[in-house]
Design a protein around this motif. Sequence first.
Motif, PDB file in Angstrom:
ATOM      1  N   HIS A 121      24.632  81.614 -78.099  1.00 49.70           N
ATOM      2  CA  HIS A 121      25.700  81.429 -77.118  1.00 49.70           C
ATOM      3  C   HIS A 121      25.243  80.456 -76.035  1.00 49.70           C
ATOM      4  CE1 HIS A 121      27.998  84.924 -78.608  1.00 49.70           C
ATOM      5  NE2 HIS A 121      26.830  85.518 -78.728  1.00 49.70           N
ATOM      6  N   PRO A 122      26.157  79.711 -75.440  1.00 50.33           N
ATOM      7  CA  PRO A 122      25.813  78.995 -74.197  1.00 50.33           C
ATOM      8  C   PRO A 122      25.542  80.006 -73.088  1.00 50.33           C
ATOM      9  CG  PRO A 122      27.841  78.145 -75.171  1.00 50.33           C
ATOM     10  CD  PRO A 122      27.519  79.397 -75.898  1.00 50.33           C
ATOM     11  N   ARG A 123      24.610  79.694 -72.199  1.00 53.79           N
ATOM     12  CA  ARG A 123      24.295  80.594 -71.085  1.00 53.79           C
ATOM     13  C   ARG A 123      25.523  80.720 -70.189  1.00 53.79           C
ATOM     14  NH1 ARG A 123      19.169  82.134 -68.970  1.00 53.79           N
ATOM     15  NH2 ARG A 123      19.564  83.991 -67.720  1.00 53.79           N
ATOM     16  N   ALA A 124      25.843  81.927 -69.807  1.00 53.43           N
ATOM     17  CA  ALA A 124      27.053  82.178 -69.022  1.00 53.43           C
ATOM     18  C   ALA A 124      26.764  83.222 -67.959  1.00 53.43           C
ATOM     19  CB  ALA A 124      28.199  82.627 -69.927  1.00 53.43           C
ATOM     20  N   SER A 125      27.749  83.448 -67.096  1.00 55.44           N
ATOM     21  CA  SER A 125      27.645  84.454 -66.048  1.00 55.44           C
ATOM     22  C   SER A 125      29.032  85.025 -65.794  1.00 55.44           C
ATOM     23  CB  SER A 125      27.064  83.847 -64.763  1.00 55.44           C
ATOM     24  OG  SER A 125      27.895  82.803 -64.292  1.00 55.44           O
ATOM     25  N   GLY A 126      29.089  86.061 -64.963  1.00 53.90           N
ATOM     26  CA  GLY A 126      30.376  86.673 -64.669  1.00 53.90           C
ATOM     27  C   GLY A 126      30.567  87.977 -65.407  1.00 53.90           C
ATOM     28  N   PRO A 127      31.579  88.762 -64.988  1.00 57.05           N
ATOM     29  CA  PRO A 127      31.770  90.097 -65.575  1.00 57.05           C
ATOM     30  C   PRO A 127      32.418  90.085 -66.947  1.00 57.05           C
ATOM     31  CG  PRO A 127      33.441  89.666 -63.922  1.00 57.05           C
ATOM     32  CD  PRO A 127      32.510  88.494 -63.889  1.00 57.05           C
ATOM     33  N   TRP A 128      33.158  89.018 -67.310  1.00 56.65           N
ATOM     34  CA  TRP A 128      33.837  89.017 -68.600  1.00 56.65           C
ATOM     35  C   TRP A 128      32.861  88.613 -69.683  1.00 56.65           C
ATOM     36  CZ3 TRP A 128      37.839  91.531 -69.813  1.00 56.65           C
ATOM     37  CH2 TRP A 128      38.535  91.266 -70.988  1.00 56.65           C
ATOM     38  N   PRO A 129      32.696  89.399 -70.741  1.00 56.10           N
ATOM     39  CA  PRO A 129      31.662  89.135 -71.744  1.00 56.10           C
ATOM     40  C   PRO A 129      31.934  87.885 -72.563  1.00 56.10           C
ATOM     41  CG  PRO A 129      33.049  90.947 -72.444  1.00 56.10           C
ATOM     42  CD  PRO A 129      33.448  90.631 -71.042  1.00 56.10           C
ATOM     43  N   LEU A 169      49.480  94.504 -63.213  1.00 57.82           N
ATOM     44  CA  LEU A 169      48.212  95.029 -63.719  1.00 57.82           C
ATOM     45  C   LEU A 169      47.147  93.929 -63.781  1.00 57.82           C
ATOM     46  CD1 LEU A 169      49.382  97.386 -66.610  1.00 57.82           C
ATOM     47  CD2 LEU A 169      48.176  98.066 -64.529  1.00 57.82           C
ATOM     48  N   MET A 170      47.539  92.720 -64.183  1.00 57.37           N
ATOM     49  CA  MET A 170      46.577  91.625 -64.270  1.00 57.37           C
ATOM     50  C   MET A 170      46.318  90.976 -62.912  1.00 57.37           C
ATOM     51  SD  MET A 170      47.423  89.841 -67.955  1.00 57.37           S
ATOM     52  CE  MET A 170      49.199  89.792 -67.754  1.00 57.37           C
ATOM     53  N   ARG A 171      47.309  91.030 -62.033  1.00 61.77           N
ATOM     54  CA  ARG A 171      47.128  90.428 -60.708  1.00 61.77           C
ATOM     55  C   ARG A 171      46.125  91.207 -59.869  1.00 61.77           C
ATOM     56  NH1 ARG A 171      48.542  90.946 -55.642  1.00 61.77           N
ATOM     57  NH2 ARG A 171      49.596  92.925 -56.076  1.00 61.77           N
ATOM     58  N   ARG A 172      46.071  92.520 -60.078  1.00 65.25           N
ATOM     59  CA  ARG A 172      45.176  93.350 -59.274  1.00 65.25           C
ATOM     60  C   ARG A 172      43.711  93.190 -59.657  1.00 65.25           C
ATOM     61  NH1 ARG A 172      47.986  99.317 -58.432  1.00 65.25           N
ATOM     62  NH2 ARG A 172      49.809  98.589 -57.238  1.00 65.25           N
ATOM     63  N   ARG A 173      43.435  92.608 -60.784  1.00 68.28           N
ATOM     64  CA  ARG A 173      42.059  92.426 -61.235  1.00 68.28           C
ATOM     65  C   ARG A 173      41.552  91.051 -60.815  1.00 68.28           C
ATOM     66  NH1 ARG A 173      40.882  96.468 -64.989  1.00 68.28           N
ATOM     67  NH2 ARG A 173      42.406  98.138 -64.642  1.00 68.28           N
ATOM     68  N   LYS A 174      40.239  90.961 -60.664  1.00 71.00           N
ATOM     69  CA  LYS A 174      39.636  89.679 -60.297  1.00 71.00           C
ATOM     70  C   LYS A 174      39.859  88.651 -61.382  1.00 71.00           C
ATOM     71  CE  LYS A 174      35.272  87.627 -58.732  1.00 71.00           C
ATOM     72  NZ  LYS A 174      33.838  87.874 -58.432  1.00 71.00           N
ATOM     73  N   TYR A 175      39.780  89.091 -62.638  1.00 72.54           N
ATOM     74  CA  TYR A 175      40.047  88.227 -63.775  1.00 72.54           C
ATOM     75  C   TYR A 175      41.208  88.832 -64.543  1.00 72.54           C
ATOM     76  CZ  TYR A 175      35.470  86.313 -62.674  1.00 72.54           C
ATOM     77  OH  TYR A 175      34.407  85.746 -62.028  1.00 72.54           O
ATOM     78  N   PRO A 176      42.259  88.036 -64.891  1.00 73.99           N
ATOM     79  CA  PRO A 176      43.419  88.603 -65.596  1.00 73.99           C
ATOM     80  C   PRO A 176      43.050  89.297 -66.889  1.00 73.99           C
ATOM     81  CG  PRO A 176      43.869  86.366 -64.844  1.00 73.99           C
ATOM     82  CD  PRO A 176      42.400  86.613 -64.606  1.00 73.99           C
ATOM     83  N   GLU A 177      41.992  88.832 -67.571  1.00 74.56           N
ATOM     84  CA  GLU A 177      41.623  89.429 -68.855  1.00 74.56           C
ATOM     85  C   GLU A 177      41.225  90.891 -68.716  1.00 74.56           C
ATOM     86  OE1 GLU A 177      40.560  86.641 -67.674  1.00 74.56           O
ATOM     87  OE2 GLU A 177      40.998  85.023 -69.096  1.00 74.56           O
ATOM     88  N   GLN A 178      40.778  91.287 -67.483  1.00 74.89           N
ATOM     89  CA  GLN A 178      40.340  92.661 -67.290  1.00 74.89           C
ATOM     90  C   GLN A 178      41.515  93.645 -67.314  1.00 74.89           C
ATOM     91  OE1 GLN A 178      38.136  92.367 -63.633  1.00 74.89           O
ATOM     92  NE2 GLN A 178      36.237  91.878 -64.679  1.00 74.89           N
ATOM     93  N   GLY A 179      42.734  93.145 -67.149  1.00 74.32           N
ATOM     94  CA  GLY A 179      43.905  94.011 -67.212  1.00 74.32           C
ATOM     95  C   GLY A 179      44.522  94.095 -68.595  1.00 74.32           C
ATOM     96  N   CYS A 211      51.181 101.554 -60.271  1.00 74.12           N
ATOM     97  CA  CYS A 211      51.106 100.563 -61.359  1.00 74.12           C
ATOM     98  C   CYS A 211      49.829 100.748 -62.164  1.00 74.12           C
ATOM     99  CB  CYS A 211      51.187  99.150 -60.777  1.00 74.12           C
ATOM    100  SG  CYS A 211      52.705  98.832 -59.866  1.00 74.12           S
ATOM    101  N   THR A 212      49.790 101.813 -62.933  1.00 71.25           N
ATOM    102  CA  THR A 212      48.668 102.084 -63.817  1.00 71.25           C
ATOM    103  C   THR A 212      49.200 102.605 -65.145  1.00 71.25           C
ATOM    104  OG1 THR A 212      48.384 104.374 -63.067  1.00 71.25           O
ATOM    105  CG2 THR A 212      47.155 102.664 -61.875  1.00 71.25           C
TER     106      THR A 212
END
Length: 250
Positions: A121-129, A169-179, A211-212
């Motif tokens: 993999h290319p080296r990456a960072s952040g919470p999304w895997p 649901l996606m707006r409340r997360r830092k990254y939309p993918e997390q919702g 909204c959950t």
Amino acid sequence: MRAGRTWPIRGCGWGESSRCAASGVGLAPAWDRRSWRVVQAEAPAGTGRGCCQPGSGQQPQPAERYELAWWKKARVNIDYHISLDEHLYSVPYQLVGKQVEVRATTTCVEVFLGGRRVASHPRASGPWPTTLPEHMPSLHRAHAQWTPSRILEWAATVGPSTAALAEELMRRRKYPEQGLRACLSIIRLKEKYGPERLERACAQALRHRACTYGSVSAILRNKLEAVEPVAEERAALPVYENIRGPDYYH
């Protein structure tokens, strides 16, 4: 310091520099103490620039710059990812539970099992895997095809309240993918309760700012989506003689 004294050439030891001085090849600059200027020793004609230059027996420089690498051992988690510096990288799902070796540079992450590379993999960072589709089981690969835009398109086919809830649901997360996981769970509620009840339940959740996924599921499970909101009647404020009204200032 004596004038004419030679100093070791960079890259040569004291013994090598003395041999260079004896042959008159590649002499290092010497200081002339009387004038404090550098006297450059000249190499004899036809001998090249010095014994430490190309052509003197040294190996040529590599075409690519050396890159420092770090190694560590890691255990493949149940979600077929390994962790490196608080970031997750995928490996083939068949390796769940295996201990692997990880080679990391500033630009690349490689995973080895038994000396054989199984992931890169290319080296990456952040919470999304960082996940490759070919590392997923077939069921997970189907879920990975759901993107934020596709989720919103699907929600709009159910109704405006469902679309608004998915967007929230996606707006409340830092990254939309997390919702996406919560939105995918709501998609499954449509199969169980039908689109009409799901749309009304999402409207109730938006009305109460709940909204959950858990709130929408509880509304449907308890059949509360059909409950009409009760309008609150506000009583008139009492009149007090000691309170000046707006006409006082006119």
